[in-house]
Design a protein around this motif. Sequence first.
Motif: not given
Length: 319
Positions: A61-81
Amino acid sequence: MQPRSTLRYSLLSAVLLTLTIAGCGGSGPDAANADAAAAQANADAFAAQQQAWRDERKAGLIKPDGWTSLIGLHWIGPGGHYLGSDADNGMRLGMGPKHLGMIDLRGGRLRFVPESGLALTLDGQPLAGPVFLNTDEAVAGPSVLGFDEGKGLVTVIKRGDRYALRVKHADAATRTGFKGIDYWPAKEDWKITGKFVPHPPGRTIEVANIVGTTDKVPNPGAVEFERDGKSYRIEALDEGDGELFLVFADRTNGHGSYGAGRFLDATRPDPQGRVTLDFNRTYNPPCAFTAFATCPLPPPENRLDLLVDAGEKAYKAAN
Protein backbone atom coordinates in the motif's frame (compact mmCIF):
# COMPACT_ATOMS: atom_id res chain seq x y z
CA MET A 1 10.75 -65.99 48.59
CA GLN A 2 12.74 -63.63 46.37
CA PRO A 3 15.77 -61.86 47.84
CA ARG A 4 15.05 -58.19 48.83
CA SER A 5 17.37 -56.83 46.12
CA THR A 6 15.63 -58.92 43.46
CA LEU A 7 12.23 -57.76 44.67
CA ARG A 8 13.28 -54.12 44.53
CA TYR A 9 14.55 -54.67 40.96
CA SER A 10 11.27 -56.28 39.91
CA LEU A 11 9.20 -53.42 41.36
CA LEU A 12 11.40 -50.83 39.66
CA SER A 13 11.09 -52.62 36.33
CA ALA A 14 7.29 -52.71 36.67
CA VAL A 15 7.15 -48.99 37.37
CA LEU A 16 9.36 -48.20 34.39
CA LEU A 17 7.26 -50.46 32.18
CA THR A 18 4.06 -48.75 33.32
CA LEU A 19 5.50 -45.31 32.61
CA THR A 20 6.68 -46.46 29.19
CA ILE A 21 3.28 -47.87 28.32
CA ALA A 22 1.60 -44.69 29.55
CA GLY A 23 3.91 -42.59 27.41
CA CYS A 24 3.27 -44.71 24.36
CA GLY A 25 -0.45 -44.49 24.99
CA GLY A 26 -0.43 -40.68 24.78
CA SER A 27 -1.56 -40.04 28.36
CA GLY A 28 0.07 -38.73 31.47
CA PRO A 29 1.74 -35.40 32.29
CA ASP A 30 4.52 -35.75 29.72
CA ALA A 31 2.06 -36.42 26.90
CA ALA A 32 -0.14 -33.51 27.98
CA ASN A 33 2.86 -31.22 28.05
CA ALA A 34 3.89 -32.42 24.59
CA ASP A 35 0.38 -31.79 23.24
CA ALA A 36 0.33 -28.33 24.77
CA ALA A 37 3.74 -27.54 23.30
CA ALA A 38 2.64 -28.73 19.86
CA ALA A 39 -0.55 -26.66 20.07
CA GLN A 40 1.44 -23.58 21.07
CA ALA A 41 3.90 -24.15 18.23
CA ASN A 42 1.01 -24.34 15.75
CA ALA A 43 -0.54 -21.18 17.20
CA ASP A 44 2.78 -19.35 16.99
CA ALA A 45 3.26 -20.46 13.38
CA PHE A 46 -0.28 -19.31 12.48
CA ALA A 47 0.30 -15.92 14.12
CA ALA A 48 3.64 -15.50 12.35
CA GLN A 49 2.09 -16.32 8.96
CA GLN A 50 -0.72 -13.82 9.51
CA GLN A 51 1.71 -11.10 10.59
CA ALA A 52 3.91 -11.73 7.55
CA TRP A 53 0.86 -11.31 5.31
CA ARG A 54 -0.11 -8.09 7.08
CA ASP A 55 3.42 -6.70 6.74
CA GLU A 56 3.43 -7.49 3.03
CA ARG A 57 0.00 -5.91 2.62
CA LYS A 58 1.12 -2.67 4.28
CA ALA A 59 4.34 -2.54 2.24
CA GLY A 60 2.34 -2.82 -0.98
CA LEU A 61 0.00 0.00 0.00
CA ILE A 62 2.72 2.48 0.93
CA LYS A 63 5.32 1.75 -1.73
CA PRO A 64 6.13 4.84 -3.87
CA ASP A 65 3.58 3.85 -6.52
CA GLY A 66 1.16 2.03 -4.22
CA TRP A 67 -2.53 2.83 -3.86
CA THR A 68 -1.89 5.45 -1.18
CA SER A 69 0.17 7.48 -3.71
CA LEU A 70 -2.85 8.38 -5.86
CA ILE A 71 -3.39 12.13 -6.21
CA GLY A 72 -5.86 12.35 -9.08
CA LEU A 73 -8.30 10.70 -11.46
CA HIS A 74 -9.07 12.94 -14.45
CA TRP A 75 -11.68 11.89 -17.01
CA ILE A 76 -10.69 12.70 -20.60
CA GLY A 77 -13.20 14.12 -23.05
CA PRO A 78 -12.64 14.22 -26.82
CA GLY A 79 -10.08 16.71 -28.09
CA GLY A 80 -7.03 18.28 -26.50
CA HIS A 81 -6.47 19.06 -22.82
CA TYR A 82 -3.55 20.74 -21.11
CA LEU A 83 -2.42 19.22 -17.81
CA GLY A 84 -0.23 20.39 -14.95
CA SER A 85 -0.45 21.78 -11.42
CA ASP A 86 -1.12 25.39 -12.50
CA ALA A 87 -4.71 26.71 -12.38
CA ASP A 88 -4.68 27.54 -16.11
CA ASN A 89 -4.71 23.85 -17.10
CA GLY A 90 -7.87 22.05 -18.17
CA MET A 91 -6.67 19.10 -16.08
CA ARG A 92 -5.13 20.43 -12.90
CA LEU A 93 -2.82 17.99 -11.16
CA GLY A 94 -2.54 17.94 -7.39
CA MET A 95 1.26 17.96 -7.53
CA GLY A 96 4.03 18.27 -10.09
CA PRO A 97 5.15 20.72 -12.81
CA LYS A 98 2.97 23.73 -13.54
CA HIS A 99 2.68 22.58 -17.15
CA LEU A 100 3.22 18.92 -18.03
CA GLY A 101 1.96 18.92 -21.62
CA MET A 102 -1.20 18.22 -23.61
CA ILE A 103 -3.18 15.03 -24.08
CA ASP A 104 -5.44 14.61 -27.09
CA LEU A 105 -8.20 11.99 -27.42
CA ARG A 106 -9.36 11.28 -30.95
CA GLY A 107 -10.90 8.13 -32.38
CA GLY A 108 -10.06 6.07 -29.32
CA ARG A 109 -6.36 6.99 -29.46
CA LEU A 110 -4.55 9.13 -26.92
CA ARG A 111 -1.64 11.28 -28.02
CA PHE A 112 0.54 13.08 -25.48
CA VAL A 113 2.61 16.16 -26.38
CA PRO A 114 5.14 16.99 -23.62
CA GLU A 115 5.87 20.53 -22.43
CA SER A 116 8.97 21.86 -24.19
CA GLY A 117 12.15 21.57 -22.13
CA LEU A 118 10.58 19.46 -19.38
CA ALA A 119 12.39 16.28 -18.25
CA LEU A 120 9.88 13.45 -18.57
CA THR A 121 10.13 9.70 -19.02
CA LEU A 122 8.03 7.11 -20.83
CA ASP A 123 8.20 3.61 -19.35
CA GLY A 124 11.41 4.58 -17.59
CA GLN A 125 13.16 6.03 -20.65
CA PRO A 126 13.67 9.75 -21.50
CA LEU A 127 10.76 11.17 -23.49
CA ALA A 128 11.85 13.35 -26.39
CA GLY A 129 8.60 14.17 -28.21
CA PRO A 130 4.93 13.37 -28.83
CA VAL A 131 3.81 9.79 -28.23
CA PHE A 132 0.66 7.65 -28.32
CA LEU A 133 -0.23 6.17 -24.94
CA ASN A 134 -1.43 2.64 -24.23
CA THR A 135 -4.25 2.17 -21.72
CA ASP A 136 -4.51 -0.42 -18.97
CA GLU A 137 -6.34 -2.66 -21.46
CA ALA A 138 -3.13 -3.19 -23.46
CA VAL A 139 -1.59 -6.66 -23.17
CA ALA A 140 1.70 -5.17 -21.97
CA GLY A 141 -0.07 -2.79 -19.59
CA PRO A 142 -0.46 0.99 -19.74
CA SER A 143 2.20 3.46 -20.80
CA VAL A 144 3.76 5.18 -17.79
CA LEU A 145 4.67 8.87 -17.95
CA GLY A 146 7.13 9.88 -15.26
CA PHE A 147 7.72 13.38 -13.84
CA ASP A 148 9.41 14.92 -10.79
CA GLU A 149 12.39 12.57 -11.24
CA GLY A 150 10.13 9.52 -11.14
CA LYS A 151 8.16 10.49 -8.05
CA GLY A 152 5.14 11.32 -10.20
CA LEU A 153 3.50 8.79 -12.55
CA VAL A 154 0.66 9.15 -15.05
CA THR A 155 -1.19 6.27 -16.71
CA VAL A 156 -4.39 6.01 -18.75
CA ILE A 157 -7.19 3.71 -17.65
CA LYS A 158 -10.32 2.75 -19.55
CA ARG A 159 -13.63 2.09 -17.81
CA GLY A 160 -16.41 1.15 -20.20
CA ASP A 161 -16.15 3.67 -23.05
CA ARG A 162 -14.48 6.32 -20.89
CA TYR A 163 -10.81 7.17 -20.48
CA ALA A 164 -9.13 8.75 -17.48
CA LEU A 165 -5.69 9.83 -16.36
CA ARG A 166 -4.61 8.12 -13.14
CA VAL A 167 -1.95 10.20 -11.38
CA LYS A 168 0.33 9.07 -8.56
CA HIS A 169 3.03 10.83 -6.56
CA ALA A 170 5.38 9.42 -3.95
CA ASP A 171 4.89 12.55 -1.81
CA ALA A 172 1.10 12.23 -1.69
CA ALA A 173 -0.29 13.14 1.73
CA THR A 174 -2.27 9.88 1.77
CA ARG A 175 1.03 8.01 1.55
CA THR A 176 3.26 10.11 3.80
CA GLY A 177 0.47 10.36 6.39
CA PHE A 178 -0.59 6.71 6.24
CA LYS A 179 -2.02 5.67 9.61
CA GLY A 180 -1.72 1.90 9.39
CA ILE A 181 -4.42 -0.78 9.23
CA ASP A 182 -6.60 -2.11 12.06
CA TYR A 183 -7.53 -5.79 12.09
CA TRP A 184 -9.82 -8.08 13.96
CA PRO A 185 -7.75 -10.61 15.96
CA ALA A 186 -6.68 -13.45 13.68
CA LYS A 187 -8.50 -16.70 14.48
CA GLU A 188 -7.83 -20.13 13.05
CA ASP A 189 -11.55 -20.92 12.79
CA TRP A 190 -11.85 -18.18 10.14
CA LYS A 191 -9.59 -20.26 7.89
CA ILE A 192 -12.25 -22.33 6.17
CA THR A 193 -12.11 -25.06 3.55
CA GLY A 194 -14.72 -24.45 0.88
CA LYS A 195 -15.89 -26.32 -2.20
CA PHE A 196 -15.41 -24.93 -5.71
CA VAL A 197 -18.43 -25.31 -7.99
CA PRO A 198 -17.29 -24.68 -11.59
CA HIS A 199 -19.35 -22.84 -14.18
CA PRO A 200 -19.35 -23.62 -17.92
CA PRO A 201 -16.27 -22.21 -19.69
CA GLY A 202 -16.60 -18.63 -20.85
CA ARG A 203 -19.18 -17.56 -18.31
CA THR A 204 -19.03 -13.93 -17.13
CA ILE A 205 -20.71 -11.93 -14.38
CA GLU A 206 -21.60 -8.24 -14.42
CA VAL A 207 -19.68 -6.30 -11.80
CA ALA A 208 -20.45 -2.64 -11.16
CA ASN A 209 -17.76 -0.28 -9.91
CA ILE A 210 -17.73 2.78 -7.73
CA VAL A 211 -17.57 5.21 -10.69
CA GLY A 212 -20.86 3.96 -12.10
CA THR A 213 -19.84 1.67 -14.93
CA THR A 214 -20.34 -2.09 -15.25
CA ASP A 215 -17.90 -4.68 -16.57
CA LYS A 216 -18.39 -8.28 -17.64
CA VAL A 217 -15.75 -10.21 -15.69
CA PRO A 218 -14.80 -13.89 -16.21
CA ASN A 219 -16.67 -15.98 -13.62
CA PRO A 220 -15.12 -19.48 -13.53
CA GLY A 221 -17.24 -20.73 -10.64
CA ALA A 222 -18.46 -20.20 -7.10
CA VAL A 223 -17.05 -21.17 -3.72
CA GLU A 224 -19.40 -22.72 -1.20
CA PHE A 225 -18.56 -22.93 2.50
CA GLU A 226 -20.15 -23.41 5.90
CA ARG A 227 -20.03 -21.26 9.00
CA ASP A 228 -21.85 -22.00 12.25
CA GLY A 229 -23.94 -24.68 10.57
CA LYS A 230 -25.12 -22.47 7.69
CA SER A 231 -24.10 -22.62 4.04
CA TYR A 232 -22.84 -19.63 2.04
CA ARG A 233 -21.76 -19.06 -1.55
CA ILE A 234 -19.48 -16.49 -3.20
CA GLU A 235 -19.17 -16.08 -6.97
CA ALA A 236 -15.47 -16.02 -7.89
CA LEU A 237 -13.84 -13.72 -10.43
CA ASP A 238 -10.85 -14.54 -12.62
CA GLU A 239 -8.44 -11.69 -13.22
CA GLY A 240 -5.93 -13.83 -15.10
CA ASP A 241 -3.33 -14.10 -12.33
CA GLY A 242 -3.89 -17.74 -11.42
CA GLU A 243 -6.00 -16.99 -8.35
CA LEU A 244 -9.67 -16.64 -7.53
CA PHE A 245 -10.71 -13.10 -6.65
CA LEU A 246 -13.69 -12.70 -4.32
CA VAL A 247 -15.55 -9.39 -3.94
CA PHE A 248 -18.14 -9.68 -1.20
CA ALA A 249 -20.24 -7.80 1.32
CA ASP A 250 -21.12 -8.95 4.83
CA ARG A 251 -22.81 -7.77 8.02
CA THR A 252 -19.75 -5.84 9.21
CA ASN A 253 -19.81 -3.39 6.26
CA GLY A 254 -20.35 0.05 7.70
CA HIS A 255 -20.20 -1.47 11.18
CA GLY A 256 -16.49 -1.96 11.64
CA SER A 257 -15.39 -2.73 8.10
CA TYR A 258 -15.37 -0.62 4.91
CA GLY A 259 -18.92 0.13 3.85
CA ALA A 260 -18.66 -0.89 0.19
CA GLY A 261 -17.42 -4.44 0.75
CA ARG A 262 -14.05 -6.16 0.91
CA PHE A 263 -11.80 -8.44 -1.15
CA LEU A 264 -10.32 -11.90 -0.62
CA ASP A 265 -7.84 -13.84 -2.74
CA ALA A 266 -7.92 -17.63 -2.89
CA THR A 267 -5.77 -20.16 -4.71
CA ARG A 268 -7.22 -22.33 -7.44
CA PRO A 269 -9.06 -25.45 -6.19
CA ASP A 270 -7.09 -28.63 -5.60
CA PRO A 271 -7.94 -31.84 -7.58
CA GLN A 272 -10.73 -32.57 -5.09
CA GLY A 273 -12.25 -29.13 -5.64
CA ARG A 274 -11.27 -27.80 -2.23
CA VAL A 275 -10.51 -24.10 -1.77
CA THR A 276 -9.03 -22.47 1.34
CA LEU A 277 -10.72 -19.24 2.36
CA ASP A 278 -8.67 -17.44 4.99
CA PHE A 279 -11.01 -14.64 6.00
CA ASN A 280 -8.29 -13.31 8.30
CA ARG A 281 -6.77 -12.03 5.06
CA THR A 282 -9.87 -10.20 3.89
CA TYR A 283 -8.73 -6.74 2.78
CA ASN A 284 -10.10 -3.33 1.89
CA PRO A 285 -10.43 -2.14 -1.73
CA PRO A 286 -8.22 0.77 -2.78
CA CYS A 287 -11.21 3.12 -2.45
CA ALA A 288 -10.95 2.74 1.32
CA PHE A 289 -7.65 4.68 1.16
CA THR A 290 -8.15 7.13 -1.72
CA ALA A 291 -10.93 8.93 -3.55
CA PHE A 292 -9.16 8.38 -6.90
CA ALA A 293 -9.62 4.61 -7.39
CA THR A 294 -12.26 2.78 -9.44
CA CYS A 295 -13.12 -0.21 -7.26
CA PRO A 296 -15.47 -3.08 -8.13
CA LEU A 297 -18.54 -3.48 -5.92
CA PRO A 298 -19.88 -6.80 -4.62
CA PRO A 299 -22.36 -8.30 -7.08
CA PRO A 300 -25.80 -9.07 -5.56
CA GLU A 301 -24.93 -12.77 -5.39
CA ASN A 302 -22.03 -12.02 -3.04
CA ARG A 303 -23.89 -10.13 -0.33
CA LEU A 304 -23.62 -12.47 2.63
CA ASP A 305 -25.97 -12.59 5.60
CA LEU A 306 -22.92 -13.26 7.75
CA LEU A 307 -20.87 -11.26 10.24
CA VAL A 308 -17.28 -11.68 9.01
CA ASP A 309 -15.46 -10.22 12.01
CA ALA A 310 -12.08 -11.06 10.54
CA GLY A 311 -9.49 -9.32 8.38
CA GLU A 312 -9.15 -5.60 7.83
CA LYS A 313 -11.33 -3.05 9.57
CA ALA A 314 -12.37 0.29 8.08
CA TYR A 315 -9.41 2.60 7.49
CA LYS A 316 -9.19 5.68 9.68
CA ALA A 317 -7.46 8.31 7.57
CA ALA A 318 -5.49 11.22 8.98
CA ASN A 319 -7.56 14.29 9.82
